[in-house]
Design a protein around this motif. Structure first.
Motif, mmCIF file in Angstrom:
data_model
loop_
_atom_site.group_PDB
_atom_site.id
_atom_site.type_symbol
_atom_site.label_atom_id
_atom_site.label_comp_id
_atom_site.label_asym_id
_atom_site.label_seq_id
_atom_site.Cartn_x
_atom_site.Cartn_y
_atom_site.Cartn_z
ATOM 1 N N VAL A 464 10.718 -7.809 5.676
ATOM 2 C CA VAL A 464 11.578 -7.259 6.729
ATOM 3 C C VAL A 464 12.735 -6.484 6.110
ATOM 4 C CG1 VAL A 464 13.073 -7.845 8.660
ATOM 5 C CG2 VAL A 464 10.959 -9.122 8.286
ATOM 6 N N ALA A 465 13.339 -7.083 5.092
ATOM 7 C CA ALA A 465 14.494 -6.434 4.471
ATOM 8 C C ALA A 465 14.109 -5.073 3.924
ATOM 9 C CB ALA A 465 15.063 -7.326 3.377
ATOM 10 N N VAL A 466 12.993 -5.022 3.221
ATOM 11 C CA VAL A 466 12.560 -3.738 2.669
ATOM 12 C C VAL A 466 12.224 -2.770 3.796
ATOM 13 C CG1 VAL A 466 10.753 -2.605 1.341
ATOM 14 C CG2 VAL A 466 11.760 -4.707 0.506
ATOM 15 N N GLY A 467 11.655 -3.313 4.846
ATOM 16 C CA GLY A 467 11.295 -2.448 5.963
ATOM 17 C C GLY A 467 12.502 -1.807 6.594
ATOM 18 N N VAL A 468 13.627 -2.527 6.608
ATOM 19 C CA VAL A 468 14.823 -1.995 7.274
ATOM 20 C C VAL A 468 15.655 -1.158 6.295
ATOM 21 C CG1 VAL A 468 16.931 -2.608 8.484
ATOM 22 C CG2 VAL A 468 14.842 -3.904 8.888
ATOM 23 N N LEU A 469 15.843 -1.674 5.099
ATOM 24 C CA LEU A 469 16.707 -0.992 4.132
ATOM 25 C C LEU A 469 15.928 -0.651 2.861
ATOM 26 C CD1 LEU A 469 19.804 -3.344 4.440
ATOM 27 C CD2 LEU A 469 19.649 -1.015 5.301
ATOM 28 N N PRO A 470 14.938 0.198 2.953
ATOM 29 C CA PRO A 470 14.045 0.392 1.809
ATOM 30 C C PRO A 470 14.756 0.952 0.570
ATOM 31 C CG PRO A 470 13.649 2.053 3.494
ATOM 32 C CD PRO A 470 14.579 1.045 4.086
ATOM 33 N N GLN A 471 15.569 1.975 0.767
ATOM 34 C CA GLN A 471 16.160 2.627 -0.384
ATOM 35 C C GLN A 471 17.100 1.677 -1.117
ATOM 36 O OE1 GLN A 471 15.251 5.590 -1.483
ATOM 37 N NE2 GLN A 471 16.607 5.456 -3.249
ATOM 38 N N VAL A 472 17.844 0.876 -0.357
ATOM 39 C CA VAL A 472 18.832 -0.022 -0.973
ATOM 40 C C VAL A 472 18.131 -1.094 -1.806
ATOM 41 C CG1 VAL A 472 20.652 -1.678 -0.499
ATOM 42 C CG2 VAL A 472 20.397 0.360 0.934
ATOM 43 N N ILE A 473 17.081 -1.659 -1.257
ATOM 44 C CA ILE A 473 16.478 -2.817 -1.923
ATOM 45 C C ILE A 473 15.459 -2.409 -2.975
ATOM 46 C CG2 ILE A 473 15.071 -4.867 -1.537
ATOM 47 C CD1 ILE A 473 16.410 -5.152 1.144
ATOM 48 N N ALA A 474 14.586 -1.472 -2.630
ATOM 49 C CA ALA A 474 13.480 -1.189 -3.543
ATOM 50 C C ALA A 474 13.600 0.160 -4.233
ATOM 51 C CB ALA A 474 12.158 -1.268 -2.789
ATOM 52 N N GLY A 475 14.571 0.975 -3.820
ATOM 53 C CA GLY A 475 14.626 2.350 -4.315
ATOM 54 C C GLY A 475 14.647 2.454 -5.825
ATOM 55 N N VAL A 495 12.274 9.846 -5.433
ATOM 56 C CA VAL A 495 12.056 8.678 -4.596
ATOM 57 C C VAL A 495 13.077 8.706 -3.473
ATOM 58 C CG1 VAL A 495 12.070 6.182 -4.494
ATOM 59 C CG2 VAL A 495 11.158 7.335 -6.503
ATOM 60 N N HIS A 496 12.554 8.827 -2.288
ATOM 61 C CA HIS A 496 13.468 8.751 -1.142
ATOM 62 C C HIS A 496 12.776 7.922 -0.073
ATOM 63 C CE1 HIS A 496 16.630 9.735 1.576
ATOM 64 N NE2 HIS A 496 15.743 10.147 2.474
ATOM 65 N N LEU A 497 13.098 6.645 -0.070
ATOM 66 C CA LEU A 497 12.458 5.748 0.884
ATOM 67 C C LEU A 497 13.331 5.687 2.126
ATOM 68 C CD1 LEU A 497 11.747 2.869 -1.627
ATOM 69 C CD2 LEU A 497 10.251 4.776 -1.060
ATOM 70 N N ALA A 498 12.762 6.058 3.257
ATOM 71 C CA ALA A 498 13.556 6.000 4.488
ATOM 72 C C ALA A 498 12.680 5.605 5.649
ATOM 73 C CB ALA A 498 14.204 7.353 4.765
ATOM 74 N N LEU A 499 13.342 5.057 6.653
ATOM 75 C CA LEU A 499 12.617 4.552 7.814
ATOM 76 C C LEU A 499 12.144 5.702 8.697
ATOM 77 C CD1 LEU A 499 11.848 1.923 9.053
ATOM 78 C CD2 LEU A 499 14.060 1.803 10.165
ATOM 79 N N TRP A 500 12.944 6.712 8.799
ATOM 80 C CA TRP A 500 12.675 7.783 9.775
ATOM 81 C C TRP A 500 12.629 9.130 9.063
ATOM 82 C CZ3 TRP A 500 10.657 8.491 14.267
ATOM 83 C CH2 TRP A 500 10.872 9.668 14.978
ATOM 84 N N HIS A 501 11.511 9.776 9.151
ATOM 85 C CA HIS A 501 11.367 11.089 8.539
ATOM 86 C C HIS A 501 11.238 12.185 9.588
ATOM 87 C CE1 HIS A 501 10.870 9.893 4.347
ATOM 88 N NE2 HIS A 501 10.213 8.851 4.795
ATOM 89 N N GLY A 502 11.470 11.847 10.833
ATOM 90 C CA GLY A 502 11.224 12.818 11.889
ATOM 91 C C GLY A 502 9.774 12.735 12.340
ATOM 92 N N VAL A 503 9.408 13.593 13.278
ATOM 93 C CA VAL A 503 8.041 13.584 13.795
ATOM 94 C C VAL A 503 7.148 14.333 12.802
ATOM 95 C CG1 VAL A 503 6.540 14.170 15.717
ATOM 96 C CG2 VAL A 503 8.928 13.562 16.138
ATOM 97 N N THR A 504 6.390 13.582 12.019
ATOM 98 C CA THR A 504 5.549 14.188 10.995
ATOM 99 C C THR A 504 4.084 13.988 11.359
ATOM 100 O OG1 THR A 504 5.556 12.134 9.794
ATOM 101 C CG2 THR A 504 7.224 13.758 9.176
ATOM 102 N N ALA A 505 3.245 14.608 10.552
ATOM 103 C CA ALA A 505 1.810 14.405 10.741
ATOM 104 C C ALA A 505 1.466 12.928 10.576
ATOM 105 C CB ALA A 505 1.036 15.250 9.738
ATOM 106 N N ALA A 506 2.118 12.281 9.606
ATOM 107 C CA ALA A 506 1.822 10.882 9.340
ATOM 108 C C ALA A 506 2.133 10.018 10.552
ATOM 109 C CB ALA A 506 2.632 10.409 8.131
#
Lengths: 947, 167
Positions: A464-475, A495-506
């Protein structure tokens, strides 16, 4: 040095659980935990430097001549994997402490677990690729032990064997690949190889290297079509499944591909094979997972699918894909281990893992249900959990990849796999924790003690922690790891881990997967009607059939070759050797050499004639066995005279002593065997054998003559020149035996000792059962009058001291003049044997306090200790030294350390001869002690000869 | 002289081979002994023949090659160990079966004394050969708890423990 300790600590620490186990399971758990924690502590101490970009190396040379070094290094990638291995290891140890049942031996379990952990650390921290291959094999072996931990269960044994065969053969391929890689790169050190990318790629070996390395990686990481071992390995206890088969061992293949990524990535073959295999594995395994009913089987196939996902990313060869792969390894280790622990808890509490018998557990086991649900959501890739992030990255990469010119197939297959993954995650959670509550075999399930769910809870919290704060914990960790993977060439991956990248193909693909997955699960009853649940043939059946075929073929060949007749086998062997020799003979010149021959002299001619006469008489008269034995002795005597004639006094002495001992031995045995050989049934056969033997004799004689009439080069000059300066003796043959080639001699006396022990084993057991009954029936009448003639008895007693003195004399002078430990040992043994012959075995045994077993042991130990003593002075094993000592009255004497070695040889030979002959004599005594009239002197023999 | 020694090597080889092709144990052992003689002299002859040049430093100006001698010395002693082992093997085989034939198809002809088995019934010869056991192992593991029903052969007969046969 710390680096070495990180890997070796668990391996050496593996003995601690065994020692602690008798005082309880918690004690064993605690020491295992402590060992793992210590190793983790050492690793973390290096972490700041490594995360800062440094590489920590350590180790020492091992066998530099073949490129094998005991060298380790920690870089970002090694730190990442070692961190996962040790952290998950700690949690698994705690979990296993609660999981193991009363009948499970915790010492054995934790010992295997630590061995595995050490081997795994060795794989990820090795700098030398051969060392890596060794640790790789060790992980296969230890995982075999762990999978088969419940060896009373057939499925455990079968699963373990299958895993060993698949991963073990992959390991062999890997070893071959590593050897080729080392040749292509000119070094076996990873740190060197990775700087020589162009050289390796230009090598003609590049293709084979790629194929062999991938064979190793794919088997270990269970890629299609060799994925089938992993689900069967789930017969292991759940902690093992959680540790080996989700978090660590199956990741070894991924590690290898990442480790060698700079060498291969970007090439067309790498992309097509690795990405293609990964993609296929991902979707096929996900589909199978949906069809399974066993919780652990679902998780196993899901693991295979996720391994495929990561393999796919590694195969893409882009830096962004590496970042995604590393990140997903991290995420998968967290949520999948938690899921396995959940499955283990459910199994533990309810007594079943069959999804059809489970249901409604959320009310009975709320804590477990929360953990399991969150972890499964992470597996499905639900937002705000770590699985979501890495799956988005994967879909993003897939959307931008075209395979064989097709731009949409990769994205489509990846989405389909994601869809299945949502569906089986839903099924896992829904069918276990929700729905109708059923009667379960385990009675009333409830949440387990905290020690069992806490490790899983920690992992889920991390998810959960990584899911919410990915860059801080695992970056930082992901960045350092990815940078270590791609190597110093080129820019470091961003490396740029973020929760929201906008509306992407993914994101769109993700939404499709969620909707489709939910629909697929909801409609599964309907789909199953049209699509059989097991669309792919059972891999285990295929594997078993292939294995049975192999064994059958082996048996067919064996039965054809091994027909049970020695004569046919020997004839075939002789024929084959003759054929090879004839082929070589036909293809070269046949002239005799030009070396001037020695002039014949009458004495030698007489000796050779005696030898020839005895030798020719044997085939004609051998049916009288005693006569054959006599003729053999004549031949042996003539041979020893030949040795003497041609400047080999040591050989002559040894041959004649051996002749006596062997003659005694054969006589004693012949006493119990039939005295004549049966007539041969067929004359044709005799002619055929005679022809074979004659041809062989002519061939060997011709060969010997050809060599003897030519000059050749020899290394004799070295031995002759250095015998005195280096070995301290003038008898070069003896110096060679105890010094220059002392290791050979050391091996030889061990072989002799073993032969004597086998004789003991064969004969001691002959005093029971059928053999003993047959012995008892042998009523033989003595051929002569007195068994122990008084004259002989008295003469040998007088001769004994003289013979012993002779032995001592031969022993002492051996280093400088003909003699030495072998001959001396034989002479002394003969002296003692003569006593037995003359006075009876029991009489002699009663007076001899020497234990022949102990003599052999002491001999080998003394010889070994003499060799080891050289190590203490910094010289190689068995280096001898010598010096002159001045004793008052006696004067100047020379002592060589080789004398100690020769003493060992001497004692061993005495022991071997006495042991072998005394055991035969004991058998004789068994056959004879029923006769009323014993010899004049012999005392009543007891069953074991008065000992 | 070389010719004489070569002939001696050839003769011992021929006798050794001929005797090793016989059908019972003792002649085979004699054959092995002769073959050992042949091989030892052959190896020794590889150092070439020389008279009165024993490899003792300081006694002769031009000693003969000592290395083949050292090798042969070891070979002689090892042959002794081998002879001891094989002769005892032959003895044990004879005591167990009452036959000293070396071939499976001609041996095992126990002599007429059936009462050897008075103390205990003769253990039925184990029908499973080594290869069959190997197959069984590879197919399903060698667990004591898992007697494998093999349609072709039936389960392996349990071996009765031979009793201590001291009448």
């Amino acid at each position: 040095m710390t680096v070495v300790l990180i890997a070796l600590l668990p391996i050496f620490g593996a003995v601690l659980p065994l020692l602690a186990a008798p005082s309880g399971r918690s004690r064993a758990t605690a020491v295992t935990f402590a060992v793992t924690a210590a190793s983790l502590f050492l690793l973390l101490a290096q972490a700041p430097a490594v995360l800062g970009g440094a590489t920590v190396a350590g180790g020492s040379a091992w066998l530099p001549d073949i490129g094998l070094g005991f060298t380790f290094l920690i870089d970002g990638l090694g730190l990442f994997f070692a961190g996962i291995i040790l952290t998950i290891g700690l949690l698994i140890v705690v979990y296993a402490g609660f999981y193991l049942g009363r009948d499970d031996d915790p010492g054995r379990f934790f010992c295997f677990l630590l061995l595995f952990q050490g081997a795994m650390l060795g794989v990820v921290l090795s700098d030398n690729i051969l060392l890596l291959a060794i640790f790789w094999e060790l992980t296969s072996l230890t995982s075999f032990l762990l999978i088969g931990f419940w060896h009373h269960r057939p499925e455990g044994r079968q699963g373990a064997r299958m895993a060993l065969i698949v991963t073990g053969s992959g390991g062999l391929a890997l070893l071959a690949g590593m050897l080729l890689l080392g040749q292509a790169a000119g070094s076996y050190e990873l740190s060197e190889i990775l700087t020589r990318v162009d050289q390796v790629r230009a090598s003609p070996l590049f293709g084979p290297i790629l194929a062999l390395v991938l064979a190793g990686a794919f088997t270990k990481s269970a890629q299609f079509p060799v994925h089938f071992w992993l689900p069967h390995a789930m017969a292991a206890p759940t902690p093992v499944s959680a540790y080996l088969h989700s978090a660590t061992m199956v990741k070894a293949g991924l590690f290898l591909m990442l480790r060698l990524w700079p060498l291969f990535a970007g090439t067309e073959a790498w992309f097509l094979v690795v990405s293609g295999t990964g993609l296929a594995t991902m979707v096929i395994a996900a589909r199978i997972a949906l069809a399974k009913d066993d919780l652990k089987a679902i998780l196993a196939y899901s693991t295979v699918s996720h391994l495929g996902l990561i393999t796919f990313l590694i195969g893409l060869g882009t830096r962004a894909a590496v970042v995604a792969a590393v990140f997903h390894i991290f995420n998968h280790a967290a949520f999948k281990a938690a899921l396995f622990m959940t499955a283990g808890i459910v199994d533990h509490e309810t007594g079943t893992r069959d999804i059809r018998r489970l249901g409604g557990l959320a009310r009975l086991m709320p804590v477990t249900a929360v953990i399991g649900t969150v972890a499964a959501a992470a597996m499905a890739g639900v937002p705000l959990l770590n699985g979501f992030l890495s799956k988005e990255m994967m879909l993003e990469a897939a959307a931008g990849t075209s395979y064989l010119g097709n731009p949409w197939i990769v994205a489509a297959v990846a989405t389909l796999a994601a869809l299945y993954s949502v569906a089986y995650a839903l099924r896992f959670v829904h069918a276990t924790f929700f729905g109708r509550s059923r009667l379960m075999p385990g009675g009333h399930p409830h949440d387990p003690p905290a020690g069992m769910w806490l490790p899983a809870a920690l992992l889920v919290t991390l998810s959960v922690a990584v899911g919410v704060l990915p860059q801080v914990i695992a970056g930082d960790l992901v960045a350092a790891t990815a940078a270590a993977v791609t190597g110093p060439q080129g820019p470091a991956p961003e490396v740029h881990l973020a929760l929201w990248h906008g509306v992407t193909a993914a994101l769109s693909l993700s939404l499709v997967a969620f909707a489709g997955g939910a629909a697929r699960y909801a409609l599964s009853g309907w789909v199953d009607r049209f699509w059989p649940r097991d669309p792919i043939p059972d891999a285990k059946a295929l594997f078993d059939a292939a294995l049975a075929g192999l064994v059958g073929a082996a048996r067919f060949v064996t039965d054809r070759i091994h027909t049970g007749t020695l004569q046919r086998a020997l004839s075939a062997t002789v024929l084959a050797i003759l054929a090879v020799g004839a082929a070589a003979f036909a293809g070269s010149g046949h002239a005799a050499g030009t070396r001037p021959p020695l002039p014949p002299d009458p004495a030698t001619i007489a000796g050779v004639l005696a030898l020839a006469g005895a030798t020719l008489a044997v085939p004609l008269m051998h049916r009288d066995r005693l006569l054959a034995l006599m003729l053999t002795a004549v031949a042996g005597l003539a041979v020893s005279l030949l040795f003497l004639r041609f400047s080999a006094p040591d050989l002559a002495l040894t041959q004649i002593a051996v002749e006596v001992v062997a003659g005694l031995l054969l006589l004693l045995v012949l006493n119990l065997l039939p005295k004549t050989s049966p007539a041969e049934p067929s004359r044709l056969r005799l002619m055929r054998d005679a022809a074979l033997a004659g041809l062989g004799g002519i061939a060997v004689a011709g060969l010997a003559y050809a060599v003897m009439t030519r000059d050749g080069s020899s290394i004799a000059a070295f031995h002759l020149a250095e015998s005195k300066p280096l070995g301290g003796g003038t008898n070069v043959v003896n110096v060679i035996l105890v010094d220059f080639r002392g290791f050979d001699t050391f091996g030889e006396i061990i072989v002799l000792g073993i032969a004597a022990l086998v004789v003991v084993a064969l004969l001691d057991t002959a005093l029971r059962g059928r053999a003993a009954r047959r012995l008892d029936r042998m009523r033989r009448t003595p051929a002569g009058g007195d068994r122990h003639p008084l004259l002989l008895a008295m003469a040998t007693r007088v001769l004994l001291p003289l013979a012993l003195a002779t032995g001592l004399f031969i022993f002492l002078r051996g280093h400088n003049l003909p003699g030495g430990g072998f001959v001396a040992g034989l002479v002394v043994a003969i002296a003692i044997l003569m006593q037995s012959m003359a006075n009876g075995y029991a009489w002699t045994a009663g007076r001899m306090t020497l234990d022949a077993h102990a003599l052999i042991g002491a001999g080998v130990l003394i010889a070994g200790a003499t060799g080891l003593a050289a190590l203490a002075f910094g010289a190689p094993f068995l280096t001898s030294s010598f010096g002159h000592f001045h004793l008052p009255l006696v004067g100047d004497i020379e002592l060589a350390s080789a004398m100690g070695f020769d003493l060992g040889v001497f004692l061993t030979v005495v022991g071997v001869v006495l042991l072998a002959l005394s055991r035969i004599a004991r058998i004789e005594a068994r056959a004879e002690d029923r006769r009323p009239n014993r010899g004049a002197i012999a005392e009543p023999a007891t069953e074991d000869g008065g000992r | 002289m070389e010719l004489l020694v070569a002939a001696a090597i050839g003769l011992t080889t021929a006798t050794g081979l001929y005797m090793m092709l016989r059908g019972s144990t003792f002649p085979v052992i004699v054959g092995l002994t002769f073959l050992s003689y042949a091989v030892n002299v052959f190896l020794f002859a590889m150092g070439r023949l020389a008279a009165n040049r024993a490899p003792i430093v300081g006694t002769v100006p031009d000693p003969v090659d000592p290395l083949p001698q050292a090798l042969v010395l070891t070979a002689i002693v090892i042959s002794f160990g081998m002879t001891a082992l094989i002769v005892v093997l032959a003895l044990r085989g004879f005591l167990e079966t009452g036959s000293d034939a070396v071939d499976l198809d001609r041996g095992d002809a126990d002599d007429e004394d059936d009462d050897l088995d008075d103390a205990a019934p003769d253990p039925a010869p184990d029908a499973t050969t080594a290869s069959e056991r190997a197959i069984r192992f590879f197919r399903d593991g060698a667990g004591p708890d898992e007697p494998e029903a093999d349609p072709g052969r039936g389960p392996a007969p349990a071996r009765p423990v031979p009793s201590e046969g001291r009448p």
